[in-house]
Design an enzyme around this catalytic site. Structure first.
Site, PDB file in Angstrom:
ATOM      1  N   ALA A  66       0.876  -1.166   0.000  1.00 47.32           N
ATOM      2  CA  ALA A  66       0.000   0.000   0.000  1.00 47.32           C
ATOM      3  C   ALA A  66       0.919   1.223   0.000  1.00 47.32           C
ATOM      4  CB  ALA A  66      -0.863  -0.011   1.242  1.00 47.32           C
ATOM      5  N   GLY A 111       0.362  -5.031   0.732  1.00 41.30           N
ATOM      6  CA  GLY A 111      -0.795  -5.098  -0.176  1.00 41.30           C
ATOM      7  C   GLY A 111      -0.484  -5.846  -1.469  1.00 41.30           C
ATOM      8  N   GLU A 114      -0.995  -9.288  -0.648  1.00 40.73           N
ATOM      9  CA  GLU A 114      -2.431  -9.475  -0.391  1.00 40.73           C
ATOM     10  C   GLU A 114      -3.256  -9.545  -1.675  1.00 40.73           C
ATOM     11  OE1 GLU A 114      -2.258  -6.240   2.565  1.00 40.73           O
ATOM     12  OE2 GLU A 114      -3.417  -7.576   3.850  1.00 40.73           O
ATOM     13  N   GLU A 134       4.087  -5.314   7.414  1.00 40.68           N
ATOM     14  CA  GLU A 134       3.338  -4.222   8.063  1.00 40.68           C
ATOM     15  C   GLU A 134       3.726  -3.959   9.505  1.00 40.68           C
ATOM     16  OE1 GLU A 134       1.995  -6.544   6.134  1.00 40.68           O
ATOM     17  OE2 GLU A 134       0.644  -5.628   4.691  1.00 40.68           O
TER      18      GLU A 134
END
Ligand code: COA
Length: 260
Positions: A66, A111, A114, A134
């Site tokens: 992200a 992300g 993910e 993260e």
């Protein structure tokens, strides 16, 4: 379809979606997440597209996570909303009615791992590196990583990767079942395309039903999953393509599937 942060194209029944922010290692900002949702929803409606390959531009990164500049300073409410927006995208990919393959061409962090986890199949280049770092930012995975990673590679390994934030090389990712296959970077697109084309020779509704049965079954007990399988198997038996597929076998010819 015109996008600022994506390149999309169609060729031979395959829809290609390339995340294109190479100067930011294809990090997912909110705009890219929105664009990905639109692209997938369009491709789902497009009858010419039988499967989708998701990749990143350049030779260094699939998606480096992200966009950290957008994460800085989110409060409790904004953080939850941010995760829900990302999860909406990963649910669209996971429940996509046609096969989605991730062609992981380098870093797939946070992300990036993910969205790869939400794809039905993952092929990685030899230089790929995957992980959920993260916790190093004081965060946890929020686009489905804590849930899908444990379901894919098991609780023990998922705990190890999420708690350590350790990034794994492609070879290890394959050994632990995080990716299906590892290939040289130069061959990545051809290998993904070859696999996608092999898959789309099969009956489209059977592919859709198989994705549904596997996805929904994982949320249920074995008994409930088996009931679901029987129900969806019945649905498959009711398709014209199942008649065609079985008849073609008995007549020793190739089936002509029509997606009906
Ligand atoms: N969000 C925002 N920008 C990112 C980013 C991310 N997740 N990952 C990389 N970038 C940007 C860098 O800030 C840099 O931008 P700049 O040139 O404007 O400074 C550019 O992409 C290139 O990255 P850089 O760090 O210089 O490349 P590198 O080869 O030295 O390192 C990584 C590559 C992937 C190891 C490193 O970029 C990194 O650790 N990224 C963050 C990974 C992460 O924690 N992801 C999870 C987020 S929840």
């Amino acid at each position: 379809m015109e996008f600022k942060n994506l390149i999309t194209r169609k060729a031979d029944g395959i829809g290609w979606v390339t995340i294109n922010r190479p100067d930011k290692l294809n990090a997912l900002n909110a705009e890219t997440v929105r664009e990905l949702k639109s692209a997938f929803l369009e491709l789902e409606k497009d009858a010419e597209v039988k499967a989708v390959i998701l990749t990143g531009s350049g030779e260094k990164a699939f998606v480096a996570g992200a966009d950290i500049s957008e994460l800085a300073g989110l409060d409790l409410t904004q953080g939850k909303q941010y995760a829900l927006e990302g999860q909406e995208l990963t649910k669209i990919i996971e429940n996509f009615r046609k096969p989605v393959l991730a062609a992981i061409n380098g870093f797939a962090l946070g992300g990036g791992t993910e969205i790869a986890l939400a794809c039905h199949i993952r092929i990685a280049s030899e230089n790929a590196k995957l992980g959920q770092p993260e916790v190093k930012l004081g965060l946890i995975p929020g686009f489905g990583g804590t849930q899908r990673l444990a379901r894919l590679i098991g609780k023990g390994k998922a705990m190890e990767l999420v708690l350590s934030g350790r990034v794994v090389e492609a070879k290890e990712a394959q050994e632990i079942g995080l990716v299906n296959k590892v290939v040289p970077l130069d061959n990545l697109h051809v290998e993904a395309e070859t696999m996608a084309k092999e898959i789309v020779k099969n009956a489209p509704l059977a592919l859709e039903y198989a994705i549904e049965a596997i996805n929904k079954g994982l949320d249920r007990t074995l008994g409930e999953g088996l009931n679901l399988e029987a129900e969806i198997f019945g649905r498959a038996c009711g398709t014209e393509d199942s008649l065609e597929g079985t008849k073609a076998f008995l007549e020793k010819r190739k089936p002509n599937f029509r997606g009906k």
